[in-house]
Design an enzyme around this catalytic site. Sequence first.
Site, short mmCIF file in Angstrom:
data_model
loop_
_atom_site.label_atom_id
_atom_site.label_comp_id
_atom_site.label_asym_id
_atom_site.label_seq_id
_atom_site.Cartn_x
_atom_site.Cartn_y
_atom_site.Cartn_z
NE ARG A 5 27.68 49.59 9.37
CZ ARG A 5 28.48 48.70 8.98
NH1 ARG A 5 29.70 48.71 8.73
NH2 ARG A 5 27.95 47.27 9.19
N PRO A 16 21.54 50.77 18.47
CG PRO A 16 21.58 49.82 20.63
CD PRO A 16 21.08 49.58 19.29
CD GLN A 26 23.53 48.99 23.59
OE1 GLN A 26 24.35 49.87 23.24
NE2 GLN A 26 23.45 47.68 22.84
NE ARG A 83 22.88 45.12 19.54
CZ ARG A 83 23.12 45.78 18.41
NH1 ARG A 83 24.14 46.55 18.63
NH2 ARG A 83 22.23 45.81 17.50
CB ALA A 94 26.60 51.95 24.69
CE1 TYR A 102 33.08 48.17 24.48
CE2 TYR A 102 31.07 47.41 23.04
CZ TYR A 102 32.28 48.13 23.18
OH TYR A 102 33.03 48.79 22.17
#
Length: 354
Positions: free
Chosen positions: A322, A23, A99, A228, A57, A180
């Site tokens: 990435r 994600p 996600q 996750r 997300a 989060y």
Amino acid sequence: MSQLFSPLQIKDVTLKNRIAVSPMCQYSSEDGFANDWHLVHLGSRAVGGTALVFTEAAAVSPEGRISPHDLGIWKDEHIPFLKHITSFIRKQGAVPGIQLAHAGRKASVSVPWEGNKALFDESGWQTFGPSALPFSESYTLPKEMDKSEINKVIHDFQLAAQRALKAGFKVIELHAAHGYLIHEFLSPLSNQRTDEYGGSFENRVRFLLEIIASIKKVWPETLPLFLRISSTDWKEGGWSPAESVQLASLVKTKGIDLIDCSSGGNVYDAKIPIAPLYQTGFAELVKKEAGILTGAVGMITTSQEANNIIGTGKADLVLMAREFLRDPYFPLRAAHELTEDVKWPIQYERAKRR
Ligand SMILES: Cc1cc2nc3c(=O)[nH]c(=O)nc-3n(C[C@H](O)[C@H](O)[C@H](O)COP(=O)(O)O)c2cc1C
């Protein structure tokens, strides 16, 4: 056959290889809506031969967004364009995943190219957390969630899962990492509650278990549910690899199919030893100790690294972020490097190296 290109079946979903797009927030939405950027961004990675394409997300409520431009799934109007995207991804032979997230006390900040700054003006909003502890001095003070606010978020995750199903997603990943909201409940560094949601391990994982239970009521038994986690806070007194193993063993019995082992993000001053494959050991530990499928993520950039992770049984899936921004066709390149003959998109066949 190289292990990286062996299929993986999880419930009724078959992944054609072991590579997933991790994600990645694009901060390119207005009012939570996906748009052409998301179609091209996610669609390109599906064209590039990956097995599983995760959206960034997707916020389950407006206040659960990191920035005002996050992707969202808090209203039915979000469904049609997401469906357009999942349908394109599936036509490329890839599996669309989403996600689901709530940013908690790390919400209400500007987009990265505007500095990730807490929004103290009218463009920001009240943030929420398990305790009234800001992420750092430069962040806004979250409101300690009461029971009704906790129940609302649990319900928001359920409604989001229902919408994800309608939008054609085949895998949900619950975002319980990177500091989060769910991670904030898990970690004693951010959760200092004295009620049934704080203190002991059993209490700190309660919020997550209630979210999982509410999603399981609407998400089909035949479709995978991933989790996750941040496997460690990288800080004394914080969430630990041992607790990750304990959590994995527990959620395995509650309907979680795979643990995506990330780390960090809950405290601003953690010392993280970033290096190639630096989180892969957590995927290996959780897989071995808890006996559940795991995903490795973090600084995995080459076909050899990815193939070794799968081949040596450290993880079942490799998630890459990435490297996919550098090369959306990474899996097609990796197949060539590992001398695997994979199917290319018919439109691109003439470019296939033989
Ligand atoms: C642009 C960008 C956006 C990200 N957004 C998310 C996100 O929405 N959810 C998440 O769990 N991780 C997010 N991450 C973390 C990645 O999924 C991944 O875990 C991390 O970048 C390490 O993998 P890599 O070394 O392959 O990039 C993001 C990373 C990048 C680079």
